[in-house]
Design a protein around this motif. Structure first.
Motif, short mmCIF file in Angstrom:
data_model
loop_
_atom_site.label_atom_id
_atom_site.label_comp_id
_atom_site.label_asym_id
_atom_site.label_seq_id
_atom_site.Cartn_x
_atom_site.Cartn_y
_atom_site.Cartn_z
N PRO A 8 -20.69 2.15 -3.56
CA PRO A 8 -19.68 2.37 -4.61
C PRO A 8 -20.00 3.63 -5.40
O PRO A 8 -21.04 4.26 -5.21
N THR A 9 -19.09 4.01 -6.27
CA THR A 9 -19.41 5.06 -7.24
C THR A 9 -20.17 4.42 -8.41
O THR A 9 -20.14 3.20 -8.60
N TYR A 10 -20.83 5.27 -9.19
CA TYR A 10 -21.66 4.78 -10.28
C TYR A 10 -21.35 5.52 -11.57
O TYR A 10 -21.08 6.73 -11.57
N PHE A 11 -21.40 4.77 -12.66
CA PHE A 11 -21.21 5.31 -14.01
C PHE A 11 -22.31 4.70 -14.87
O PHE A 11 -22.24 3.52 -15.22
N HIS A 12 -23.35 5.48 -15.16
CA HIS A 12 -24.48 4.97 -15.94
C HIS A 12 -24.33 5.41 -17.40
O HIS A 12 -24.36 6.60 -17.71
N CYS A 13 -24.14 4.43 -18.26
CA CYS A 13 -23.88 4.68 -19.68
C CYS A 13 -25.16 5.11 -20.40
O CYS A 13 -26.27 4.72 -20.04
N ASP A 14 -24.98 5.90 -21.46
CA ASP A 14 -26.11 6.21 -22.34
C ASP A 14 -26.62 4.93 -22.99
O ASP A 14 -25.86 3.97 -23.19
N LEU A 15 -27.89 4.93 -23.37
CA LEU A 15 -28.50 3.76 -23.99
C LEU A 15 -28.33 3.80 -25.50
O LEU A 15 -28.40 4.86 -26.12
N MET A 16 -28.10 2.64 -26.09
CA MET A 16 -28.10 2.55 -27.55
C MET A 16 -29.53 2.32 -28.03
O MET A 16 -30.33 1.66 -27.37
N ARG A 17 -29.84 2.88 -29.19
CA ARG A 17 -31.20 2.83 -29.70
C ARG A 17 -31.22 2.29 -31.13
O ARG A 17 -30.23 2.36 -31.85
N LEU A 21 -19.29 -9.66 -39.32
CA LEU A 21 -18.66 -8.53 -38.65
C LEU A 21 -17.56 -9.01 -37.72
O LEU A 21 -17.69 -10.08 -37.11
N SER A 22 -16.53 -8.22 -37.57
CA SER A 22 -15.41 -8.53 -36.69
C SER A 22 -15.58 -7.76 -35.37
O SER A 22 -16.37 -6.82 -35.29
N PRO A 23 -14.81 -8.12 -34.34
CA PRO A 23 -14.85 -7.32 -33.12
C PRO A 23 -14.54 -5.85 -33.38
O PRO A 23 -15.15 -4.97 -32.77
N ALA A 24 -13.60 -5.58 -34.29
CA ALA A 24 -13.28 -4.19 -34.61
C ALA A 24 -14.48 -3.46 -35.22
O ALA A 24 -14.71 -2.28 -34.94
N ASP A 25 -15.25 -4.18 -36.03
CA ASP A 25 -16.46 -3.58 -36.62
C ASP A 25 -17.46 -3.23 -35.52
O ASP A 25 -18.11 -2.17 -35.57
N ILE A 26 -17.61 -4.11 -34.54
CA ILE A 26 -18.54 -3.87 -33.44
C ILE A 26 -18.09 -2.65 -32.63
O ILE A 26 -18.89 -1.74 -32.34
N LEU A 27 -16.81 -2.61 -32.27
CA LEU A 27 -16.31 -1.52 -31.46
C LEU A 27 -16.43 -0.18 -32.17
O LEU A 27 -16.63 0.86 -31.53
N ALA A 28 -16.34 -0.20 -33.50
CA ALA A 28 -16.48 1.03 -34.28
C ALA A 28 -17.90 1.60 -34.21
O ALA A 28 -18.11 2.78 -34.48
N MET A 29 -18.86 0.78 -33.85
CA MET A 29 -20.25 1.24 -33.74
C MET A 29 -20.51 2.01 -32.45
O MET A 29 -21.55 2.65 -32.31
N PHE A 30 -19.59 1.94 -31.50
CA PHE A 30 -19.79 2.60 -30.22
C PHE A 30 -19.46 4.08 -30.29
O PHE A 30 -19.78 4.83 -29.42
#
Length: 291
Positions: free
Chosen positions: A249-258, A282-291
């Protein structure tokens, strides 16, 4: 040739609570699958008998759904041992695997995905010293393969025999061109662990590398989205794919959170577990905002 329809996977292991790093990787996988109008599997990687827990398996599903991530089908690795065993048979019959009697510490590194080791910044399976490797060219190991075909089942540890000094190259869709060289970056790696008990029904377990390759192939995964710490694992898995006659398959390796100290997030970070953040309001929107 027509391009196969996009198929991806979320592949959590129920060895602890999902944290922010998991959430971002799974969010990216989900978004890429949905943008391609593709199919997305949830793969419960529950092969670590000492760390996997049913409550973590329940929690990871609840946390993913709370975050708004959905999937189209599920599978659980502990239900698929015959498939992994068949792949082991195939590698042994081709002379591409051999029994290994090395230490339990070495074996422990293959019980779960390398990124689950909280002390590791990257895939850290030790460079094998070839102590158990058969001498001479690769031969058809008809004896061990025949042993595996009878009712006794495998009760040994096995390694994949890598070609010596061979570059394995691929282009990651996020991290760019990658090359890892056998005998330097990694050596013969574990593909099957012997049983931990004397119970005749205990046949041992496949390593992360073997189980991942078999599942990706048999569920027709076209793109693997996972953390950057598994880039070297991709080189190993490409070798297994070639040996087993699978497509890559193709691969997409995400950066790591620290964390605040610059360390990669791991399941030891209880304060950054989705469960903890949710309990703190925290809400799901709060979590997604951290990305």
């Amino acid at each position: 040739m027509s391009t196969p329809p996009y198929t991806g996977r979320l592949a959590p292991s129920p060895t602890g609570l999902l944290h922010l790093g998991h959430a971002r990787t799974f969010f990216i996988a989900h978004q890429r699958a949905r943008a391609a109008n593709g199919t997305l599997y949830l793969r419960d990687e529950d092969l670590d008998p000492q760390r996997s827990r049913p409550n973590f398996s329940i929690a990871m599903r609840e946390d993913l759904l709370w975050l708004g991530l959905t999937w189209d089908a599920e599978l659980r690795q502990s239900d698929r041992l015959p498939l992994y065993l068949a792949a082991l048979h195939q590698l042994l019959a081709a002379g591409l695997a051999y029994p290994c009697s090395c230490s339990r510490r070495d074996l422990a590194l293959s019980a779960h995905a390398p990124h689950e080791d909280p002390a590791a910044e990257s895939d850290d399976e030790l460079l094998y010293n070839n102590r158990c490797r058969p001498t001479g060219p690769v031969a058809n190991l008809s004896g061990p393969a025949a042993d595996l075909s009878n009712a006794r089942r495998p009760r040994r540890t096995y390694r994949f025999r890598t070609p010596d000094h061979t570059p394995i190259s691929f282009t990651d869709l996020h991290a760019g061109p990658q090359t890892f060289t056998t005998s330097t970056d990694f050596g013969d790696f574990l593909i099957w662990r012997k049983p931990l008990t004397s119970n005749p029904s205990d046949i041992g377990l496949p390593s992360y590398q073997l189980a991942c390759v078999v599942d990706d192939a048999l569920t027709h995964i076209t793109e693997v989205v996972r953390g950057r710490d598994l880039l070297k694992s991709t080189a190993r898995q490409i070798l297994l794919q070639r040996a087993l006659g699978y497509s890559t398959p193709t691969y997409f390796h995400c950066d790591l959170m620290r964390d605040s100290d610059g360390l990669r997030l791991a399941k030891r970070h209880d304060a950054l577990a989705l469960r903890t953040l949710r309990a703190n309001g925290l809400s799901p929107a709060d979590i997604l905002a951290m990305f």
